[in-house]
Motif scaffolding. Structure first.
Motif, PDB file in Angstrom:
ATOM      1  N   GLY A 192       0.632  -1.456  -0.196  1.00  0.00           N
ATOM      2  CA  GLY A 192      -0.334  -0.281   0.387  1.00  0.00           C
ATOM      3  C   GLY A 192       0.812   1.599  -0.050  1.00  0.00           C
ATOM      4  O   GLY A 192       1.582   1.342   0.855  1.00  0.00           O
ATOM      5  N   LEU A 193       0.806   2.322  -0.697  1.00  0.00           N
ATOM      6  CA  LEU A 193       0.897   3.270  -1.079  1.00  0.00           C
ATOM      7  C   LEU A 193       0.512   4.973  -0.381  1.00  0.00           C
ATOM      8  O   LEU A 193      -0.541   4.448  -1.351  1.00  0.00           O
ATOM      9  N   ASN A 194       0.608   5.054  -0.045  1.00  0.00           N
ATOM     10  CA  ASN A 194       0.357   6.652   0.723  1.00  0.00           C
ATOM     11  C   ASN A 194       0.946   7.851   0.233  1.00  0.00           C
ATOM     12  O   ASN A 194       1.925   8.308   0.228  1.00  0.00           O
ATOM     13  N   VAL A 195       0.743   8.874  -1.415  1.00  0.00           N
ATOM     14  CA  VAL A 195       1.556   9.560  -2.289  1.00  0.00           C
ATOM     15  C   VAL A 195       0.248  10.664  -2.275  1.00  0.00           C
ATOM     16  O   VAL A 195      -0.851  10.758  -3.107  1.00  0.00           O
ATOM     17  N   GLY A 196       0.599  11.740  -1.198  1.00  0.00           N
ATOM     18  CA  GLY A 196       0.246  12.725  -1.614  1.00  0.00           C
ATOM     19  C   GLY A 196      -0.809  12.821  -1.006  1.00  0.00           C
ATOM     20  O   GLY A 196      -1.880  13.431  -1.185  1.00  0.00           O
ATOM     21  N   GLY A 197      -1.466  11.983  -0.061  1.00  0.00           N
ATOM     22  CA  GLY A 197      -2.578  11.683   0.353  1.00  0.00           C
ATOM     23  C   GLY A 197      -3.701  10.034  -0.220  1.00  0.00           C
ATOM     24  O   GLY A 197      -4.407  10.301   0.078  1.00  0.00           O
ATOM     25  N   GLU A 198      -3.201  10.472  -1.899  1.00  0.00           N
ATOM     26  CA  GLU A 198      -4.013   9.236  -2.587  1.00  0.00           C
ATOM     27  C   GLU A 198      -3.517   8.259  -1.646  1.00  0.00           C
ATOM     28  O   GLU A 198      -1.974   7.739  -2.025  1.00  0.00           O
ATOM     29  N   VAL A 199      -4.209   7.101  -1.717  1.00  0.00           N
ATOM     30  CA  VAL A 199      -3.421   6.165  -1.354  1.00  0.00           C
ATOM     31  C   VAL A 199      -3.969   4.725  -2.225  1.00  0.00           C
ATOM     32  O   VAL A 199      -4.396   4.347  -3.486  1.00  0.00           O
ATOM     33  N   TYR A 200      -2.123   4.520  -2.697  1.00  0.00           N
ATOM     34  CA  TYR A 200      -2.602   2.378  -4.570  1.00  0.00           C
ATOM     35  C   TYR A 200      -2.403   1.676  -3.256  1.00  0.00           C
ATOM     36  O   TYR A 200      -1.348   1.848  -2.468  1.00  0.00           O
ATOM     37  N   LYS A 201      -2.910   0.927  -4.247  1.00  0.00           N
ATOM     38  CA  LYS A 201      -2.220  -0.340  -3.721  1.00  0.00           C
ATOM     39  C   LYS A 201      -2.155  -1.208  -5.317  1.00  0.00           C
ATOM     40  O   LYS A 201      -2.503  -1.334  -6.026  1.00  0.00           O
ATOM     41  N   THR A 202      -0.562  -1.580  -4.636  1.00  0.00           N
ATOM     42  CA  THR A 202      -0.736  -2.325  -5.925  1.00  0.00           C
ATOM     43  C   THR A 202       1.125  -3.716  -5.499  1.00  0.00           C
ATOM     44  O   THR A 202       0.649  -4.466  -4.124  1.00  0.00           O
ATOM     45  N   THR A 203       2.162  -4.175  -6.141  1.00  0.00           N
ATOM     46  CA  THR A 203       3.317  -5.340  -5.726  1.00  0.00           C
ATOM     47  C   THR A 203       4.286  -4.763  -6.117  1.00  0.00           C
ATOM     48  O   THR A 203       4.265  -4.141  -6.682  1.00  0.00           O
ATOM     49  N   ARG A 204       5.212  -5.415  -4.964  1.00  0.00           N
ATOM     50  CA  ARG A 204       6.150  -5.436  -4.737  1.00  0.00           C
ATOM     51  C   ARG A 204       6.292  -5.705  -6.581  1.00  0.00           C
ATOM     52  O   ARG A 204       7.655  -5.086  -7.000  1.00  0.00           O
ATOM     53  N   ASP A 205       6.380  -6.770  -7.563  1.00  0.00           N
ATOM     54  CA  ASP A 205       6.479  -7.143  -8.252  1.00  0.00           C
ATOM     55  C   ASP A 205       6.231  -5.759  -9.075  1.00  0.00           C
ATOM     56  O   ASP A 205       8.106  -5.260 -10.033  1.00  0.00           O
ATOM     57  N   THR A 206       5.296  -4.773  -9.226  1.00  0.00           N
ATOM     58  CA  THR A 206       5.438  -3.577 -10.249  1.00  0.00           C
ATOM     59  C   THR A 206       6.348  -2.567 -10.216  1.00  0.00           C
ATOM     60  O   THR A 206       6.686  -1.635 -10.619  1.00  0.00           O
ATOM     61  N   LEU A 207       6.741  -2.581  -8.429  1.00  0.00           N
ATOM     62  CA  LEU A 207       7.658  -1.288  -8.373  1.00  0.00           C
ATOM     63  C   LEU A 207       8.946  -1.373  -8.357  1.00  0.00           C
ATOM     64  O   LEU A 207       9.338  -0.416  -8.621  1.00  0.00           O
ATOM     65  N   THR A 208       9.299  -2.962  -8.834  1.00  0.00           N
ATOM     66  CA  THR A 208      10.549  -2.703  -9.102  1.00  0.00           C
ATOM     67  C   THR A 208      10.847  -3.292 -10.233  1.00  0.00           C
ATOM     68  O   THR A 208      11.609  -4.227 -10.503  1.00  0.00           O
TER      69      THR A 208
END
Length: 203
Positions: free
Chosen positions: A6-22
């Motif tokens: 889970g990522l909180n980017v500037g107040g917006e929450v996103y759900k993704t996977t480690r594979d996508t982020l890396t």
């Protein structure tokens, strides 16, 4: 195991996977989540990134699809360019620039001004054209070369206004060349001893 993050980017929450982020280990996100995990979390356990929240959706989708997809009316190219520079994802910055060049929003704001002026050094008269869009000036240059075998000189005045100069062309020829590029005369402003003609894209 592909971990959900889970990522909180500037107040917006996103759900993704480690594979996508890396997917691009050399990028900022790749380096953050590839070998180590950031410590900054919100109260719900989402990792915190102090960046533009709404624009992150385009960053994340680029990671997922390796393609930048923007809505037709998207206009925030300056801010998206800043985000692309920050994240350092290979191919993203160039994709932003390509989308900006073909954006209807950006094209609608392009202008050209034309004035017949006297060169103070040579005392010769010449046409001086300005635009806020360098690609448009290069197209004008090619158009003038095609129409009248005139080679204009182009330079950058202050990073957002570009000049092109040419002699040996009548007003009629200049206006017709600009018209061929999809522009129409919008206003005429008297400035001292010269008239300045402003052209905008035809709708």
């Amino acid at each position: 195991m592909n971990v959900v993050i889970g990522l909180n980017v500037g107040g917006e929450v996103y759900k993704t996977t480690r594979d996508t982020l890396t997917r691009f280990p050399e990028s900022v996100l790749g380096s953050k989540f590839c070998t180590r995990v950031p410590k900054e979390k919100d109260i719900e356990g989402n990792f915190v990134l102090d960046r533009d929240g709404p624009l992150f959706r385009y960053i994340l989708n680029f990671l997922r699809n390796k393609k930048l997809a923007l809505p037709d009316d998207f206009c925030e190219f300056e801010q998206l360019t800043l985000e692309a520079n920050f994240y350092q994802i290979p191919g993203l910055l160039e994709a932003v620039r390509q989308e900006e060049r073909k954006s209807a929003c950006v094209r609608s704001k392009i202008y050209i001004t034309a004035a017949y002026v006297t060169d103070t050094n040579t005392e010769k008269c010449q046409w001086q054209l300005k635009s806020n869009h360098i690609d448009t000036l290069w197209k004008i240059s090619l158009q003038f070369q095609s129409d009248a075998n005139v080679v204009p000189k182009i330079w950058d005045e202050n990073m957002d206004v570009y000049h092109v100069e040419m002699r040996e062309m009548s007003q009629k020829d200049v206006f017709e060349s600009i018209w061929k590029l999809g522009f129409t005369l919008n206003t005429v402003t008297s400035s001292g001893e010269q008239d300045v003609y402003e052209f905008v894209r035809r709708s």
